[in-house]
Motif scaffolding. Sequence first.
Motif, PDB file in Angstrom:
ATOM      1  N   ALA A 171       0.820  -1.216   0.000  1.00  0.00           N
ATOM      2  CA  ALA A 171       0.000   0.000   0.000  1.00  0.00           C
ATOM      3  C   ALA A 171       0.850   1.261   0.000  1.00  0.00           C
ATOM      4  O   ALA A 171       0.419   2.306  -0.479  1.00  0.00           O
ATOM      5  N   THR A 172       2.073   1.169   0.538  1.00  0.00           N
ATOM      6  CA  THR A 172       2.993   2.307   0.557  1.00  0.00           C
ATOM      7  C   THR A 172       4.406   1.835   0.261  1.00  0.00           C
ATOM      8  O   THR A 172       4.725   0.656   0.427  1.00  0.00           O
ATOM      9  N   ILE A 173       5.229   2.761  -0.153  1.00  0.00           N
ATOM     10  CA  ILE A 173       6.662   2.482  -0.281  1.00  0.00           C
ATOM     11  C   ILE A 173       7.240   2.718   1.107  1.00  0.00           C
ATOM     12  O   ILE A 173       7.461   3.855   1.505  1.00  0.00           O
ATOM     13  N   ALA A 174       7.413   1.649   1.857  1.00  0.00           N
ATOM     14  CA  ALA A 174       7.857   1.760   3.247  1.00  0.00           C
ATOM     15  C   ALA A 174       9.368   1.587   3.349  1.00  0.00           C
ATOM     16  O   ALA A 174       9.936   0.690   2.745  1.00  0.00           O
ATOM     17  N   THR A 175      10.007   2.459   4.088  1.00  0.00           N
ATOM     18  CA  THR A 175      11.442   2.409   4.357  1.00  0.00           C
ATOM     19  C   THR A 175      12.270   2.214   3.085  1.00  0.00           C
ATOM     20  O   THR A 175      12.985   1.233   2.938  1.00  0.00           O
ATOM     21  N   PRO A 176      12.167   3.150   2.139  1.00  0.00           N
ATOM     22  CA  PRO A 176      12.937   3.009   0.896  1.00  0.00           C
ATOM     23  C   PRO A 176      14.433   3.155   1.143  1.00  0.00           C
ATOM     24  O   PRO A 176      14.862   3.963   1.969  1.00  0.00           O
ATOM     25  N   ALA A 177      15.212   2.346   0.448  1.00  0.00           N
ATOM     26  CA  ALA A 177      16.668   2.396   0.538  1.00  0.00           C
ATOM     27  C   ALA A 177      17.234   2.851  -0.809  1.00  0.00           C
ATOM     28  O   ALA A 177      16.793   2.383  -1.869  1.00  0.00           O
ATOM     29  N   PHE A 178      18.194   3.761  -0.787  1.00  0.00           N
ATOM     30  CA  PHE A 178      18.827   4.262  -2.012  1.00  0.00           C
ATOM     31  C   PHE A 178      19.317   3.111  -2.867  1.00  0.00           C
ATOM     32  O   PHE A 178      19.882   2.143  -2.384  1.00  0.00           O
ATOM     33  N   LYS A 179      19.112   3.211  -4.171  1.00  0.00           N
ATOM     34  CA  LYS A 179      19.592   2.233  -5.153  1.00  0.00           C
ATOM     35  C   LYS A 179      20.352   2.990  -6.227  1.00  0.00           C
ATOM     36  O   LYS A 179      19.801   3.874  -6.870  1.00  0.00           O
ATOM     37  N   ARG A 180      21.618   2.644  -6.396  1.00  0.00           N
ATOM     38  CA  ARG A 180      22.472   3.317  -7.389  1.00  0.00           C
ATOM     39  C   ARG A 180      22.012   3.027  -8.823  1.00  0.00           C
ATOM     40  O   ARG A 180      22.118   3.861  -9.710  1.00  0.00           O
ATOM     41  N   HIS A 181      21.522   1.822  -9.065  1.00  0.00           N
ATOM     42  CA  HIS A 181      21.104   1.421 -10.412  1.00  0.00           C
ATOM     43  C   HIS A 181      19.682   1.890 -10.666  1.00  0.00           C
ATOM     44  O   HIS A 181      18.767   1.528  -9.940  1.00  0.00           O
ATOM     45  N   VAL A 182      19.506   2.687 -11.722  1.00  0.00           N
ATOM     46  CA  VAL A 182      18.215   3.300 -12.043  1.00  0.00           C
ATOM     47  C   VAL A 182      17.661   2.672 -13.326  1.00  0.00           C
ATOM     48  O   VAL A 182      18.141   2.954 -14.406  1.00  0.00           O
ATOM     49  N   PRO A 183      16.656   1.801 -13.206  1.00  0.00           N
ATOM     50  CA  PRO A 183      16.064   1.212 -14.415  1.00  0.00           C
ATOM     51  C   PRO A 183      15.279   2.243 -15.228  1.00  0.00           C
ATOM     52  O   PRO A 183      14.693   3.164 -14.660  1.00  0.00           O
ATOM     53  N   LEU A 184      15.261   2.071 -16.522  1.00  0.00           N
ATOM     54  CA  LEU A 184      14.435   2.872 -17.422  1.00  0.00           C
ATOM     55  C   LEU A 184      12.993   2.416 -17.293  1.00  0.00           C
ATOM     56  O   LEU A 184      12.714   1.214 -17.275  1.00  0.00           O
ATOM     57  N   VAL A 185      12.070   3.351 -17.169  1.00  0.00           N
ATOM     58  CA  VAL A 185      10.643   3.037 -17.202  1.00  0.00           C
ATOM     59  C   VAL A 185       9.972   4.003 -18.165  1.00  0.00           C
ATOM     60  O   VAL A 185      10.334   5.176 -18.244  1.00  0.00           O
ATOM     61  N   ILE A 186       9.020   3.473 -18.909  1.00  0.00           N
ATOM     62  CA  ILE A 186       8.259   4.272 -19.857  1.00  0.00           C
ATOM     63  C   ILE A 186       6.788   4.152 -19.472  1.00  0.00           C
ATOM     64  O   ILE A 186       6.254   3.042 -19.392  1.00  0.00           O
ATOM     65  N   ALA A 187       6.159   5.282 -19.199  1.00  0.00           N
ATOM     66  CA  ALA A 187       4.740   5.300 -18.845  1.00  0.00           C
ATOM     67  C   ALA A 187       3.946   5.757 -20.067  1.00  0.00           C
ATOM     68  O   ALA A 187       4.289   6.753 -20.702  1.00  0.00           O
ATOM     69  N   THR A 188       2.899   5.016 -20.394  1.00  0.00           N
ATOM     70  CA  THR A 188       2.034   5.370 -21.526  1.00  0.00           C
ATOM     71  C   THR A 188       0.588   5.357 -21.062  1.00  0.00           C
ATOM     72  O   THR A 188       0.267   4.817 -20.026  1.00  0.00           O
TER      73      THR A 188
END
Length: 188
Positions: A171-188
């Motif tokens: 339901a939520t993004i709980a306790t997010p941890a930094f991630k160096r690798h950033v995936p590409l996402v495309i929203a349509t």
Amino acid sequence: MTLLGTFKGNPRNDLGWMNSAGRPDPDVTFHRANLARVGLDDVPAAATGVMCSVALYLQDGDLISNLTFISAGTAGGTLTNQIAALYNGAGALLAQSADRTSEAWAADTAKTFALATAQRITKSGIYYAALAVAASTVPTLVGSLGAKPVLTGEGNLAQTSGSGIGATAPATIATPAFKRHVPLVIAT
């Protein structure tokens, strides 16, 4: 030809560092992306059952129905759950896709996840597109490297959260941890 060349949009809107909507080609399908299509490489997504979410700039009025991620050099192996979700800037779930369960995900393949309910964006800003895959081998994704937030108020470009995620997005993004690798996402 105008003073701005072939660009017909509002220059103010096109200068946002994460705005991909300023294409002059009118035949391109509406989309928003978090990264340009150049300088990308093979990056790890997240561990099995862990959600990876990436910052994505969306504008007031956008209608988001799908989230697309692209596998890189490593295909998914023995997949059991595959879901994508869209979260608001505060990390609250807006919509998720159906679980793609054991559907194959080959290397170098775009996979589009249809959101159960299309989301009309009512406020421009940062949202989070998320992917969680449970598998013996989680596919690597096309993406880039990002720096850790330095300035006050900066958020993560990519982050991980949760564990044991299966067919249902948290339901939520709980306790997010930094991630160096950033995936590409495309929203349509």
